[in-house]
Design a protein around this motif. Structure first.
Motif, PDB file in Angstrom:
ATOM      1  N   GLU A 115      -0.987  -1.146  -9.675  1.00 39.21           N
ATOM      2  CA  GLU A 115      -2.276  -1.260  -8.989  1.00 39.21           C
ATOM      3  C   GLU A 115      -2.994  -2.559  -9.360  1.00 39.21           C
ATOM      4  OE1 GLU A 115      -4.696   2.098  -8.119  1.00 39.21           O
ATOM      5  OE2 GLU A 115      -3.206   3.499  -8.895  1.00 39.21           O
ATOM      6  N   ASP A 116      -2.852  -2.992 -10.603  1.00 40.74           N
ATOM      7  CA  ASP A 116      -3.403  -4.274 -11.025  1.00 40.74           C
ATOM      8  C   ASP A 116      -2.783  -5.397 -10.195  1.00 40.74           C
ATOM      9  OD1 ASP A 116      -4.224  -6.585 -12.317  1.00 40.74           O
ATOM     10  OD2 ASP A 116      -3.633  -5.939 -14.319  1.00 40.74           O
ATOM     11  N   ARG A 161     -10.951 -12.262 -14.215  1.00 41.13           N
ATOM     12  CA  ARG A 161     -10.861 -12.196 -12.764  1.00 41.13           C
ATOM     13  C   ARG A 161     -12.088 -12.805 -12.096  1.00 41.13           C
ATOM     14  NH1 ARG A 161      -6.821  -8.914 -10.534  1.00 41.13           N
ATOM     15  NH2 ARG A 161      -5.000  -9.288 -11.852  1.00 41.13           N
ATOM     16  N   ARG A 166      -3.771  -8.565  -2.950  1.00 40.36           N
ATOM     17  CA  ARG A 166      -4.759  -8.504  -1.861  1.00 40.36           C
ATOM     18  C   ARG A 166      -5.664  -9.733  -1.886  1.00 40.36           C
ATOM     19  NH1 ARG A 166      -5.223  -3.065  -3.968  1.00 40.36           N
ATOM     20  NH2 ARG A 166      -3.804  -1.704  -2.794  1.00 40.36           N
ATOM     21  N   THR A 171      -3.944  -5.352  -6.540  1.00 39.53           N
ATOM     22  CA  THR A 171      -5.277  -5.936  -6.378  1.00 39.53           C
ATOM     23  C   THR A 171      -5.193  -7.452  -6.305  1.00 39.53           C
ATOM     24  OG1 THR A 171      -6.339  -4.089  -7.534  1.00 39.53           O
ATOM     25  CG2 THR A 171      -7.566  -6.156  -7.433  1.00 39.53           C
ATOM     26  N   TYR A 172      -4.377  -8.030  -7.167  1.00 38.74           N
ATOM     27  CA  TYR A 172      -4.186  -9.475  -7.162  1.00 38.74           C
ATOM     28  C   TYR A 172      -3.533  -9.927  -5.858  1.00 38.74           C
ATOM     29  CZ  TYR A 172      -2.607 -14.117  -8.617  1.00 38.74           C
ATOM     30  OH  TYR A 172      -2.385 -15.462  -8.681  1.00 38.74           O
ATOM     31  N   ASP A 189       0.831  -1.213   0.000  1.00 36.99           N
ATOM     32  CA  ASP A 189       0.000   0.000   0.000  1.00 36.99           C
ATOM     33  C   ASP A 189       0.859   1.253   0.000  1.00 36.99           C
ATOM     34  OD1 ASP A 189      -2.268  -1.558  -0.001  1.00 36.99           O
ATOM     35  OD2 ASP A 189      -2.673  -1.325   2.147  1.00 36.99           O
TER      36      ASP A 189
END
Length: 390
Positions: A368-369, A211, A375, A372-373, A122
């Motif tokens: 950011e992609d 996804r 997370r 997201t993965y 983050d």
């Protein structure tokens, strides 16, 4: 920060003189030393744990004498002549080595995983937003030729195959043995460091079918074999015994997010087990079931597709329901990729696309992609930890 006039000036972090089989020397360096690589990227600096270590690596790999040597991430970040920083350190060093360059607004290519934990990830994401730094993450196997071929089949063959109804994956591997790890992969047994093999094959699958709907995902993780012997890869002797806190089994079930390629409520079932499969069973068996046909993908020797000259090529077949024909789909590496060992071919594709200034998604994965993965993967592990506590 990239330029079409001259090669991008790059600094490599983690190319060690003592790391004969390191990812940097095996997967990145060969691509950068090809004629095409030199035309796109100049190795202008090395950064290691000390200036002396960097100088030693410069000498070992025969890099030009004017190649700069750095012993601290901050000194590298302050060098205005560096356009691109390529990070190949161990995962638990990613955060400290790339953050200064991101804050300085440099382009950064960092190998996967991004960092050891969500807090660090983050902070890296926020720093990139503030500085405008372009950051690529090494999920380059999304563009391995078999995966690209599968996307082409689903895109162009949608009329004949119809929409995706479901997909099923059975993957075995991650390490060559279920109860041992080589010394260089000991960190695979340590969750705090952040490395694991499960997520690479899952990312390839999701890059093809789409996804998952986060609300639909159910996952089950286990540590089936907690006691791991660490072996010297040369002598095969056990040098240490450790207790792992990284799951060696993962089962995921969920709904694939609806798209033009998928039917409503299309499902994905994914199973991973570390170590060898049953004798005669492929390391990877993956099916994509569509309305009018089914695709079968098998990788006999490695679940993450072909990564070395000793691996069997991935086999892609399509069963057309109307004719009962089974089509063998041909795929191949590009001529450019064939200039380097198999282990570096996917890296070459993404690294060059990023250095050329191509848009995110055109050969490289953005920060950011990838975050997201990461997370989503963290969610799998957190669920396992909660179950352990409960």
């Amino acid at each position: 920060m990239t330029s079409a006039i001259r090669p991008v000036r790059a600094a490599l972090i983690g190319l060690s003189s003592s790391g004969n089989s390191s990812w940097a020397s095996a997967a990145h360096l060969p691509a950068l030393l090809t004629e095409t690589g030199r035309s796109k990227i100049t190795i202008a600096a090395l950064a290691n744990s000390s200036v002396q270590a960097a100088e030693s690596a410069i000498q070992k790999y025969g890099l030009p004498e004017h190649t700069k040597a750095y012993g601290s991430p901050e000194d590298l970040a302050a060098d205005l002549d560096m356009d691109l920083v390529i990070c190949n350190t161990r995962v638990d060093k990613h955060y400290e080595t790339i953050l200064p360059s991101i804050k300085a607004g440099k382009d950064v290519y960092v190998e996967w995983p991004i960092a050891s934990n969500r807090k660090q990830i983050d902070e890296i994401v926020e720093a990139a937003k503030k500085s405008g730094s372009r950051v690529a993450v090494g999920l380059q196997r999304r563009w391995t030729p078999p995966a690209a071929k599968l996307r082409d089949i689903l895109d162009s063959g949608n009329v004949r195959l119809g929409k995706v109804l479901s997909s099923d994956v059975r993957a075995f591997g991650g390490t060559n043995d279920r109860e041992t790890m080589p010394t260089g992969l000991k960190y695979f047994s340590q969750k705090d460091i952040g490395g694991n093999a499960i997520v690479i094959v899952l990312d390839i699958v999701l890059s093809v079918v789409g996804r998952l709907d986060a609300q639909s995902v159910y996952s089950k993780s286990q540590i089936q074999r907690p006691n791991i012997r660490i072996q010297d890869p040369q002598t095969k002797q056990t040098v240490e015994q450790v207790t792992t806190d990284v799951p060696d089994f993962l089962a995921v079930h969920g709904t694939i997010a609806h798209s033009l390629l998928t039917a409503p409520n299309a499902t994905l079932s994914f199973l991973f087990r570390r170590g060898q499969p049953f004798p005669g069973t492929p390391a990877l068996t993956w099916t994509i079931n569509c309305e009018y046909g089914e695709i079968l993908i098998t990788s006999a020797t490695r679940m993450t597709f072909q990564m070395s000259e000793g691996d069997e090529p991935v086999v892609v077949q399509v069963h057309h329901f109307d004719t009962q024909e089974v089509e063998n789909v041909v795929w191949d590496w590009s001529d450019m990729q064939k200039d380097v060992p198999v282990i570096g071919r996917d890296v070459m594709t993404s690294l060059f696309a990023f250095a050329e200034g191509k848009a995110e998604g055109e050969g490289w994965v953005g920060l950011e992609d990838a975050a997201t993965y990461a997370r989503m993967v963290d969610g799998f592990l957190e669920e396992w930890q909660e179950n352990q506590i409960g």
